[in-house]
Design an enzyme around this catalytic site. Sequence first.
Site, short mmCIF file in Angstrom:
data_model
loop_
_atom_site.label_atom_id
_atom_site.label_comp_id
_atom_site.label_asym_id
_atom_site.label_seq_id
_atom_site.Cartn_x
_atom_site.Cartn_y
_atom_site.Cartn_z
N ARG A 169 0.85 -1.20 0.00
CA ARG A 169 0.00 0.00 0.00
C ARG A 169 0.89 1.24 0.00
O ARG A 169 1.68 1.46 0.91
CB ARG A 169 -0.95 0.04 1.20
N ASP A 451 -4.39 3.59 14.14
CA ASP A 451 -3.58 4.14 13.06
C ASP A 451 -4.06 5.54 12.76
O ASP A 451 -4.86 6.11 13.50
CB ASP A 451 -3.59 3.23 11.84
#
Length: 538
Positions: A169, A451
């Site tokens: 990613r 996150d």
Amino acid sequence: MTANTQSNETGSLVFHGEINQEQQQILNPAAVALLTELVEKFAPQVDELLNQRVKKQARMDAGELPDFLPETAHIRAGDWKIQGIPAKLQDRRVEITGPVDRKMVINALNARVKVFMADFEDSFSPTWAGVLDGQVNLRDAVNGTIEYTNPANGKHYTLDEDPATLICRVRGIHLPEKHITFNGKIVPGCLVDFALFFSNNYEALLAKGAGPYFYIPKLQSHHESKWWSEVFSYAEDKVNLARGTIKATLLIETIPAVFEMEEILYSMKEHIVALNCGRWDYIFSYIKTLRKHPDRVLPDRHSVTMDKSFLSAYSRLLIKTCHKRGALAMGGMAAFIPAKTAEANDKVLTKVTADKTLEAKNGHDGTWVAHPGLADTAMGVMNEYIGAGNANQINVLREDDAPVTAAELLEPCSGERTETGMRLNIRIGVRYLEAWISGNGCVPIYGLMEDAATAEISRASIWQWIQHGKTLSNGKIVTKALFCQLLQEELVVIRDEEIGIEAYEQGRFAEASKLFEELTVSEHLAEFLTLSGYDLLD
């Protein structure tokens, strides 16, 4: 380039920062040449794509609501499918995600999952050393040579015989890489991540029967997905690969993007294999996109669950759209981490089971976990619904569903706003920001793996409550003064009750709390806290 190198020029690219000998192997001539060409050809378009976001948001702030695009109705009505899904990506029933530090890469690839998404984005703090070391770690993983010895206890880690499939990613188009400039201008971080991973690994990946696979985050329109498809095509042509060798999964984690899913699939039909419900960023995007709409203010974060109408509609529409076009529909993250006691852990696994059951029943082809300890639970649920003899649920077409409307996708969410929830948002936001600016983008807090997306919700929720003068369940009106008071009180809690005075004083909590306060009391909602925090990173 040596460890003492501060600025080195290759063509029109200039590298600012130290580069050691191992990192230099990643910045080899082929990789730098590809990156240079991609930046020269595609970086100028990023500014316009970001400007389109600003213009669209201005219309939302003025009272407009998102809707399906009338000018692309022919795409939604057309009879077409994506190019296809390679064998390695057909079965993705459980994926694990995490940053690209060396030990994490090994443990994630060894987990009992189908895919590891190696993350340069929301669970990653993009220090210069971290970006380069992450690319070294992924190269070694692809080559099967990665190993790690824990200096504290001597424990040695190596790859198992049959590791999970690797997907990289990259950063979103909004994030820069300040350590590389082209003709004096900072380059997009996403092009750095893509070019280095692709150039260094495509041959070895193809030789193993896999390929260069990517996750693309934070899209807001099909114009952005078309840009990515052109980047992929250029890279394929550069090294004489067949069109569609590069495969991508796109996260649908913004409100604007959910209204353009068919167009996104169409614009990338040679390269795309799946869409993903990035639920946490999607909740943040709901706040950000509808920030000026007082009737769409969200309640406490913990009460915004996938069974809420606007999130359920999002999940169902993504599945129906993907399967209609031959793409996979990936579910969202179980952010829980295993608890220390059996009783507490049973509660965690019960929540994970319920969450994954809802996704599997809806027809998702796979789901995410943040910790290897949850893999078996998620796998058990997905196996039950997908079945041992099947790779996915792409046959679940949801053809009998009533059309999902714009009103459903934007439906207000009920629930309380509590002082407890506000205080929790403050502690989570400050603790995450402190870790992020210290170089750690994936932080266990209160039994969840936090996150950037969850930190975004924490600060944006309070900002929205302040802007609209919302009242908490105890009758207090949320003001800037109340927030600042609670912030100071919660900093004491973090210091005295949670991490200890020594860790607090050795950390960067003064900077983190100052930034969190600035972001929250500002009249303007900052687009991303990571953009503000990036200035504090090495």
